[in-house]
Design a protein around this motif. Structure first.
Motif, PDB file in Angstrom:
ATOM      1  N   HIS A 305      64.063  -7.287 -47.163  1.00  0.00           N
ATOM      2  CA  HIS A 305      64.898  -8.491 -47.159  1.00  0.00           C
ATOM      3  C   HIS A 305      65.410  -8.748 -48.573  1.00  0.00           C
ATOM      4  O   HIS A 305      64.633  -8.609 -49.526  1.00  0.00           O
ATOM      5  CB  HIS A 305      64.087  -9.697 -46.675  1.00  0.00           C
ATOM      6  CG  HIS A 305      64.943 -10.766 -46.107  1.00  0.00           C
ATOM      7  ND1 HIS A 305      65.759 -11.554 -46.887  1.00  0.00           N
ATOM      8  CD2 HIS A 305      65.163 -11.154 -44.832  1.00  0.00           C
ATOM      9  CE1 HIS A 305      66.416 -12.386 -46.126  1.00  0.00           C
ATOM     10  NE2 HIS A 305      66.085 -12.168 -44.859  1.00  0.00           N
ATOM     11  N   THR A 306      66.671  -9.140 -48.703  1.00  0.00           N
ATOM     12  CA  THR A 306      67.203  -9.384 -50.059  1.00  0.00           C
ATOM     13  C   THR A 306      66.438 -10.530 -50.743  1.00  0.00           C
ATOM     14  O   THR A 306      66.258 -10.504 -51.955  1.00  0.00           O
ATOM     15  CB  THR A 306      68.705  -9.744 -50.024  1.00  0.00           C
ATOM     16  OG1 THR A 306      68.915 -10.645 -48.956  1.00  0.00           O
ATOM     17  CG2 THR A 306      69.578  -8.530 -49.851  1.00  0.00           C
ATOM     18  N   ASP A 307      65.942 -11.528 -49.962  1.00  0.00           N
ATOM     19  CA  ASP A 307      65.167 -12.631 -50.553  1.00  0.00           C
ATOM     20  C   ASP A 307      63.916 -12.109 -51.246  1.00  0.00           C
ATOM     21  O   ASP A 307      63.477 -12.633 -52.258  1.00  0.00           O
ATOM     22  CB  ASP A 307      64.694 -13.612 -49.462  1.00  0.00           C
ATOM     23  CG  ASP A 307      65.857 -14.415 -48.920  1.00  0.00           C
ATOM     24  OD1 ASP A 307      66.958 -14.287 -49.473  1.00  0.00           O
ATOM     25  OD2 ASP A 307      65.645 -15.151 -47.927  1.00  0.00           O
ATOM     26  N   MET A 308      63.334 -11.086 -50.650  1.00  0.00           N
ATOM     27  CA  MET A 308      62.094 -10.518 -51.217  1.00  0.00           C
ATOM     28  C   MET A 308      62.377  -9.852 -52.545  1.00  0.00           C
ATOM     29  O   MET A 308      61.556  -9.858 -53.450  1.00  0.00           O
ATOM     30  CB  MET A 308      61.522  -9.462 -50.270  1.00  0.00           C
ATOM     31  CG  MET A 308      60.576 -10.014 -49.279  1.00  0.00           C
ATOM     32  SD  MET A 308      59.686  -8.671 -48.519  1.00  0.00           S
ATOM     33  CE  MET A 308      58.872  -9.604 -47.254  1.00  0.00           C
ATOM     34  N   GLN A 309      63.551  -9.238 -52.634  1.00  0.00           N
ATOM     35  CA  GLN A 309      63.931  -8.566 -53.879  1.00  0.00           C
ATOM     36  C   GLN A 309      64.245  -9.626 -54.940  1.00  0.00           C
ATOM     37  O   GLN A 309      63.753  -9.557 -56.071  1.00  0.00           O
ATOM     38  CB  GLN A 309      65.141  -7.681 -53.628  1.00  0.00           C
ATOM     39  CG  GLN A 309      65.545  -6.861 -54.835  1.00  0.00           C
ATOM     40  CD  GLN A 309      66.508  -5.745 -54.452  1.00  0.00           C
ATOM     41  OE1 GLN A 309      67.181  -5.804 -53.417  1.00  0.00           O
ATOM     42  NE2 GLN A 309      66.575  -4.730 -55.273  1.00  0.00           N
ATOM     43  N   GLN A 310      65.057 -10.614 -54.549  1.00  0.00           N
ATOM     44  CA  GLN A 310      65.489 -11.624 -55.523  1.00  0.00           C
ATOM     45  C   GLN A 310      64.316 -12.465 -56.029  1.00  0.00           C
ATOM     46  O   GLN A 310      64.242 -12.797 -57.196  1.00  0.00           O
ATOM     47  CB  GLN A 310      66.567 -12.517 -54.911  1.00  0.00           C
ATOM     48  CG  GLN A 310      67.930 -11.827 -54.983  1.00  0.00           C
ATOM     49  CD  GLN A 310      68.927 -12.364 -53.961  1.00  0.00           C
ATOM     50  OE1 GLN A 310      68.667 -13.360 -53.288  1.00  0.00           O
ATOM     51  NE2 GLN A 310      70.068 -11.691 -53.839  1.00  0.00           N
ATOM     52  N   GLY A 311      63.366 -12.787 -55.137  1.00  0.00           N
ATOM     53  CA  GLY A 311      62.253 -13.646 -55.548  1.00  0.00           C
ATOM     54  C   GLY A 311      60.986 -12.864 -55.834  1.00  0.00           C
ATOM     55  O   GLY A 311      59.889 -13.439 -55.869  1.00  0.00           O
ATOM     56  N   PHE A 312      61.119 -11.546 -56.073  1.00  0.00           N
ATOM     57  CA  PHE A 312      59.942 -10.667 -56.211  1.00  0.00           C
ATOM     58  C   PHE A 312      58.945 -11.195 -57.237  1.00  0.00           C
ATOM     59  O   PHE A 312      59.306 -11.508 -58.372  1.00  0.00           O
ATOM     60  CB  PHE A 312      60.417  -9.272 -56.629  1.00  0.00           C
ATOM     61  CG  PHE A 312      59.315  -8.246 -56.702  1.00  0.00           C
ATOM     62  CD1 PHE A 312      59.038  -7.414 -55.633  1.00  0.00           C
ATOM     63  CD2 PHE A 312      58.543  -8.117 -57.851  1.00  0.00           C
ATOM     64  CE1 PHE A 312      58.017  -6.471 -55.705  1.00  0.00           C
ATOM     65  CE2 PHE A 312      57.517  -7.185 -57.929  1.00  0.00           C
ATOM     66  CZ  PHE A 312      57.260  -6.361 -56.856  1.00  0.00           C
ATOM     67  N   ILE A 313      57.697 -11.325 -56.850  1.00  0.00           N
ATOM     68  CA  ILE A 313      56.647 -11.723 -57.808  1.00  0.00           C
ATOM     69  C   ILE A 313      55.748 -10.513 -58.086  1.00  0.00           C
ATOM     70  O   ILE A 313      55.622 -10.062 -59.205  1.00  0.00           O
ATOM     71  CB  ILE A 313      55.799 -12.897 -57.271  1.00  0.00           C
ATOM     72  CG1 ILE A 313      56.709 -14.109 -57.007  1.00  0.00           C
ATOM     73  CG2 ILE A 313      54.683 -13.241 -58.256  1.00  0.00           C
ATOM     74  CD1 ILE A 313      56.026 -15.260 -56.285  1.00  0.00           C
ATOM     75  N   ARG A 314      55.143  -9.980 -57.057  1.00  0.00           N
ATOM     76  CA  ARG A 314      54.308  -8.783 -57.227  1.00  0.00           C
ATOM     77  C   ARG A 314      54.092  -8.114 -55.869  1.00  0.00           C
ATOM     78  O   ARG A 314      54.418  -8.693 -54.819  1.00  0.00           O
ATOM     79  CB  ARG A 314      52.970  -9.135 -57.867  1.00  0.00           C
ATOM     80  CG  ARG A 314      52.127 -10.082 -57.062  1.00  0.00           C
ATOM     81  CD  ARG A 314      50.791 -10.323 -57.749  1.00  0.00           C
ATOM     82  NE  ARG A 314      49.936 -11.134 -56.921  1.00  0.00           N
ATOM     83  CZ  ARG A 314      49.860 -12.460 -56.993  1.00  0.00           C
ATOM     84  NH1 ARG A 314      50.621 -13.112 -57.862  1.00  0.00           N
ATOM     85  NH2 ARG A 314      49.062 -13.123 -56.195  1.00  0.00           N
ATOM     86  N   ALA A 315      53.553  -6.893 -55.950  1.00  0.00           N
ATOM     87  CA  ALA A 315      53.221  -6.173 -54.713  1.00  0.00           C
ATOM     88  C   ALA A 315      51.716  -5.962 -54.682  1.00  0.00           C
ATOM     89  O   ALA A 315      51.121  -5.616 -55.708  1.00  0.00           O
ATOM     90  CB  ALA A 315      53.941  -4.837 -54.692  1.00  0.00           C
ATOM     91  N   GLU A 316      51.122  -6.194 -53.532  1.00  0.00           N
ATOM     92  CA  GLU A 316      49.699  -5.875 -53.363  1.00  0.00           C
ATOM     93  C   GLU A 316      49.625  -4.576 -52.559  1.00  0.00           C
ATOM     94  O   GLU A 316      50.237  -4.467 -51.492  1.00  0.00           O
ATOM     95  CB  GLU A 316      48.996  -6.992 -52.595  1.00  0.00           C
ATOM     96  CG  GLU A 316      48.963  -8.294 -53.371  1.00  0.00           C
ATOM     97  CD  GLU A 316      48.196  -9.395 -52.638  1.00  0.00           C
ATOM     98  OE1 GLU A 316      47.691 -10.276 -53.317  1.00  0.00           O
ATOM     99  OE2 GLU A 316      48.127  -9.353 -51.387  1.00  0.00           O
ATOM    100  N   ILE A 317      48.870  -3.635 -53.100  1.00  0.00           N
ATOM    101  CA  ILE A 317      48.851  -2.301 -52.487  1.00  0.00           C
ATOM    102  C   ILE A 317      47.451  -1.984 -51.969  1.00  0.00           C
ATOM    103  O   ILE A 317      46.456  -2.126 -52.691  1.00  0.00           O
ATOM    104  CB  ILE A 317      49.218  -1.201 -53.525  1.00  0.00           C
ATOM    105  CG1 ILE A 317      50.459  -1.591 -54.345  1.00  0.00           C
ATOM    106  CG2 ILE A 317      49.355   0.161 -52.845  1.00  0.00           C
ATOM    107  CD1 ILE A 317      51.758  -1.485 -53.636  1.00  0.00           C
ATOM    108  N   ILE A 318      47.420  -1.522 -50.746  1.00  0.00           N
ATOM    109  CA  ILE A 318      46.145  -1.094 -50.156  1.00  0.00           C
ATOM    110  C   ILE A 318      46.312   0.353 -49.715  1.00  0.00           C
ATOM    111  O   ILE A 318      47.369   0.728 -49.179  1.00  0.00           O
ATOM    112  CB  ILE A 318      45.795  -1.972 -48.930  1.00  0.00           C
ATOM    113  CG1 ILE A 318      45.624  -3.423 -49.373  1.00  0.00           C
ATOM    114  CG2 ILE A 318      44.542  -1.473 -48.224  1.00  0.00           C
ATOM    115  CD1 ILE A 318      45.624  -4.404 -48.228  1.00  0.00           C
TER     116      ILE A 318
END
Ligand SMILES: Nc1nc2c(ncn2[C@@H]2O[C@H](COP(=O)(O)OP(=O)(O)OP(=O)(O)O)[C@@H](O)[C@H]2O)c(=O)[nH]1
Ligand SMILES: [Mg+2]
Length: 361
Positions: A305-318
């Motif tokens: 989603h473009t919102d996820m890109q624009q408001g990106f804070i961090r990614a949690e990876i499992i």
């Protein structure tokens, strides 16, 4: 459109039939050359054991596989590089794709005509590859003429890279065999050369499982290595694609097919395009996403989603191995197995990712 693989080959060898099998599409197929003029575009779902494992662990309401784009391009004939049989147009359609699935006919059927009289896969491949190389040669020579007049350092570098392409083609080698620095590759737009594109050979074998003994298929394996040749019975697979997935294996096994060619072909195409898969699980929906290798987390977020890109804070990876040991998010956190990554992190194959973004949860 994302990265796409093009189906190429002589006319009437089963290219559109293969598209239909791969993508459950309904492209027109017929027993005469140039049935396809306008390209057909399809999307194939990628069979995915990991998605099944994740489904087992996470019990989502819905699980959506990754996909790969396939383009069925009209057949090429001798002289295509000089414009024969609308060759220029079809070659430019091949230029737009990122990899080639080169289909050759290995099946016997006197009712299906072959433009060269009879099926001879090695000669047929040489014929197509010659047209691709001739088209590349014309392109590189035009580019050299333009560049040789340039005196800037960039122009000189480009000329050197173009000379490498020219020399390879003159020796009958494909551009994909030449090594370039990233700068050179960019300067001369290597990806626009047809013989630079990665290729997988697809042997359209007969309608029973005896293809391993098919001498035409054996010729191909001998020349290219069995790993780089995927045998497929296009017509059967096209019929099979209409069946429920759980019935396909049995249907093919009855006809003597011991391996799942379609899966092998889709997986091969995925690798050929340099794609990886990552997974998300949100709102009870598990989803696999395809992504070019080396993509940054922030770009991956934008795919969702473009919102996820624009408001990106961090990614949690499992990682899947960890999820198998501790199938709950709180427990994974307690064990320190949820990695936090920033926007530049390169997503790795099989990562299960949860993006945090402002405006989201
Ligand atoms: N016996 C047999 N016939 C096949 C097989 N695959 C395709 N055909 C037939 O071959 C003919 C051509 O198939 P298409 O898929 O239209 O071939 P194409 O390469 O897309 O042809 P153009 O679009 O004309 O270049 C059709 O009549 C198919 O039914 C096969 O595995 N076995
Ligand atoms: Mg066709």
């Amino acid at each position: 459109m994302g990265l796409a693989a093009g189906i190429v080959g002589l006319p009437n060898v089963g290219k559109s039939t293969i598209l239909n099998a791969l993508c459950r599409a309904k492209a027109e197929t017929a027993n005469y050359p140039f049935c396809t003029i306008e390209k057909n575009i399809g999307t194939a779902s990628v069979p995915d054991k990991i998605l099944l494992e994740l489904q087992d662990l996470l019990k989502p309401q819905e699980a959506i596989p990754a996909t790969v784009e396939i383009v069925d391009i009209a057949g090429l004939v001798p002289g295509a590089s000089q414009g024969a049989g609308l060759g220029n147009r079809f070659l430019s359609e091949i230029r737009e794709v990122d990899a080639m699935l080169h289909v050759v006919r290995c099946f016997e059927d006197e009712n299906v005509s072959h433009i060269q009289g009879e099926a001879n896969p090695l000669a047929d491949i040489d014929l197509i590859n010659t047209e691709l190389a001739l088209s590349d040669l014309e392109r590189v020579q035009k580019a050299l003429e333009r560049c040789q007049r340039a005196f800037s350092p960039q122009g000189k570098k480009a000329t050197q890279a173009l000379e490498k392409i020219d020399a390879a083609l003159a020796q009958g080698e494909a551009v994909r065999t030449v090594s370039f620095t990233p700068e050179e590759a960019e300067l001369v737009q290597v990806h626009s050369y047809l013989t630079a594109k990665p290729v997988l050979y697809v042997a359209n074998v007969g309608d029973d499982g005896s293809y391993l003994e098919n001498p035409l298929y054996q010729d191909l394996c001998h020349r290219f290595g069995a790993e780089d040749v995927v045998p497929i019975s296009a017509k059967l697979e096209e019929e099979c694609a209409q069946l429920a997935p759980e019935d396909r294996g049995e249907f093919l096994a009855e006809l003597g097919f011991s391996q799942d060619s379609l899966t092998r072909l889709i997986e091969g195409t995925f690798r050929l395009l340099g794609l990886i898969r990552f997974y998300t699980f949100a709102n009870n929906k598990l989803r696999a996403w395809e992504l070019p290798q080396g993509t940054a987390a922030i770009t991956a977020a934008g795919k969702i989603h473009t919102d996820m890109q624009q408001g990106f804070i961090r990614a949690e990876i499992i990682r899947l191995e960890d999820l198998k040991k501790h199938p709950s998010l709180p427990e994974l956190r307690r064990q320190g197995l949820v990695r936090i990554e920033g926007k530049d992190y390169q997503i790795q194959d099989q990562d299960l990712v949860h993006f945090l973004f402002s405006g989201g949860r």
